[in-house]
Design a protein around this motif. Sequence first.
Motif, PDB file in Angstrom:
ATOM      1  N   VAL A 237      40.818   1.274   7.060  1.00 46.08           N
ATOM      2  CA  VAL A 237      41.570   2.434   6.572  1.00 46.08           C
ATOM      3  C   VAL A 237      40.626   3.631   6.456  1.00 46.08           C
ATOM      4  O   VAL A 237      39.416   3.463   6.276  1.00 46.08           O
TER       5      VAL A 237
ATOM      6  N   GLY B  64      55.847   0.477  11.906  1.00 43.04           N
ATOM      7  CA  GLY B  64      55.080   0.631  10.672  1.00 43.04           C
ATOM      8  C   GLY B  64      53.664   0.118  10.754  1.00 43.04           C
ATOM      9  O   GLY B  64      52.922   0.155   9.768  1.00 43.04           O
TER      10      GLY B  64
ATOM     11  N   ASN C 200      54.494   4.126   4.149  1.00 42.53           N
ATOM     12  CA  ASN C 200      53.696   2.897   4.194  1.00 42.53           C
ATOM     13  C   ASN C 200      52.779   2.842   2.977  1.00 42.53           C
ATOM     14  O   ASN C 200      51.784   3.567   2.899  1.00 42.53           O
TER      15      ASN C 200
ATOM     16  N   GLN D 257      47.951  10.819   5.041  1.00 45.38           N
ATOM     17  CA  GLN D 257      47.475   9.716   4.198  1.00 45.38           C
ATOM     18  C   GLN D 257      47.308  10.308   2.803  1.00 45.38           C
ATOM     19  O   GLN D 257      46.539  11.262   2.635  1.00 45.38           O
TER      20      GLN D 257
ATOM     21  N   ALA E  75      49.924   1.289   0.725  1.00 48.42           N
ATOM     22  CA  ALA E  75      48.707   0.544   1.045  1.00 48.42           C
ATOM     23  C   ALA E  75      48.765  -0.887   0.528  1.00 48.42           C
ATOM     24  O   ALA E  75      49.378  -1.168  -0.512  1.00 48.42           O
TER      25      ALA E  75
ATOM     26  N   THR F 125      47.438   1.081  13.085  1.00 48.32           N
ATOM     27  CA  THR F 125      47.374   0.930  11.629  1.00 48.32           C
ATOM     28  C   THR F 125      48.712   1.164  10.948  1.00 48.32           C
ATOM     29  O   THR F 125      49.183   0.328  10.177  1.00 48.32           O
ATOM     30  N   GLY F 126      49.323   2.324  11.204  1.00 48.10           N
ATOM     31  CA  GLY F 126      50.577   2.664  10.530  1.00 48.10           C
ATOM     32  C   GLY F 126      51.711   3.002  11.480  1.00 48.10           C
ATOM     33  O   GLY F 126      52.812   3.324  11.033  1.00 48.10           O
TER      34      GLY F 126
ATOM     35  N   ILE G  85      50.094  -2.077   8.363  1.00 47.69           N
ATOM     36  CA  ILE G  85      50.408  -1.935   6.934  1.00 47.69           C
ATOM     37  C   ILE G  85      51.791  -2.487   6.623  1.00 47.69           C
ATOM     38  O   ILE G  85      51.970  -3.312   5.714  1.00 47.69           O
ATOM     39  N   GLU G  86      52.808  -2.065   7.379  1.00 45.69           N
ATOM     40  CA  GLU G  86      54.170  -2.541   7.145  1.00 45.69           C
ATOM     41  C   GLU G  86      54.312  -4.006   7.539  1.00 45.69           C
ATOM     42  O   GLU G  86      55.034  -4.767   6.885  1.00 45.69           O
TER      43      GLU G  86
ATOM     44  N   SER H 218      50.854   6.227   3.363  1.00 48.93           N
ATOM     45  CA  SER H 218      50.727   7.022   4.582  1.00 48.93           C
ATOM     46  C   SER H 218      52.090   7.148   5.239  1.00 48.93           C
ATOM     47  O   SER H 218      52.984   6.322   5.006  1.00 48.93           O
TER      48      SER H 218
END
Length: 455
Positions: A249, A225, A94, A67, A96, A200-201, A228-229, A27
């Motif tokens: 997700v 990030g 990013n 995404q 997954a 999330t991202g 996820i990051e 993403s």
Amino acid sequence: MQLYNTLSAEQRAQLIEEAGQNRITLSFYQYAKIQDPQQFRNDLFLAWSKLDALGRTYVAHEGINAQMSVPAENFEAFRETLEAYDFMKGIRLNVAVEQDDLSFLKLTVKVRNKIVADGLDDATFDVTNKGIHLNAKEFNEMLNDPDVVLVDFRNHYESEVGHFTGAITPDVDTFRESLPIINEQLQDHKQNKKLLMYCTGGIRCEKASAYFKHQGFENVFQLEGGIIEYTRQVKAEGLESKFIGKNFVFDHRLGERITDDIIANCHQCGKPCDTHVNCANEGCHLLFIQCDECHETMHGCCSNECLDIIQLPEDEQKQIRKGVQKGNLIFKKGKSDALKFKKERNVFEEVIPVKVATVTEIRKKKHERKILVGYGAHYFTKASVAQFTITNNEVKVGDEVLIAGPSTGEERFILEAFKVNGKDAETAKTDDKITFAVPFRIRLSDKLYLIKKEN
């Protein structure tokens, strides 16, 4: 010039399995001033179609939010299609936490008014005037500061299954609802508190950080990030994960496990569980949490009413749901009257997690890929021996294979022995003729697949 999908999700899934390629789910986002979103959209669709890139992307005058699922071998080429634009040079992708080759089965690129709906109508608001970005180590260190207020800018169904310890988790259905709620709650702390946020991202708290700076908050920070990051850095650097549970997700996986903590409950029986499902009744499709036992009892449905509906003929089901607009109603989870266990929680309430050694889900298929390796060449009737031409990859004694065809159906078995080009062998490679005994007749239309198990 083709600017739309021509294959169904089922057809696309079959092609992916036959290709046997590893795909990368990722993403990314970028806020920028895009003059012609429609032309930008068309250019991206054409470029990504050539790379077999799939996913869901929104573009607007304010930027891009995507995404995606991309063949691993095309990853760098995909990155080049982004960096062809100045505002996306050096963009962070990013990747997954958990990979699934079938995470997306269509390429959708849509033009929207905004890439993140915020409900704001303020011409003076500058979304690029964002807060200070923190990496995982810096984020963990700031959590020890008593003057920090940590806010989760995701929706209730996301934070319910996983969040950072001590975070405020607004009980909202959409991002736009959380902005005024948090703004009101923290009005007295604009100068004396450090506002730390995550999502999330990164895309939602990026806009949220700019919004709160616009509202007069002086110390605004965000997790760069997102979750996820953060998870990638925690694993790479051996840091302690302050995030517990699952990261929700928005693809068919509906979650990536970060830690073994279970902080949610089945919405039907109250048992500790954090597995999201969509109601099996397509006319309902409610997103909710359902344990294995309730899934088996209710056949994946949220209520007895939906259970009755899925047993009707398909044409009757279609008639019932005709003209019904579900929209965001599918995200109402435990707020639905159909669910018995609807624990309402205060956003400041401390959640006590349940530790599990392993997480088993009886309804979840083993992760596997079907790789097309050959085609039927001959069937020796008297000996009951099938011959296939290997056209891709290699096959070894002990491999699990699948023979499939219009007349044959699907037959799975383990290759215990075979001959290659008429001689006993352990491995068959591209262009080899492989023969082995089978208890059924094969046809020239049959295909030979190699079954690969994945963790």
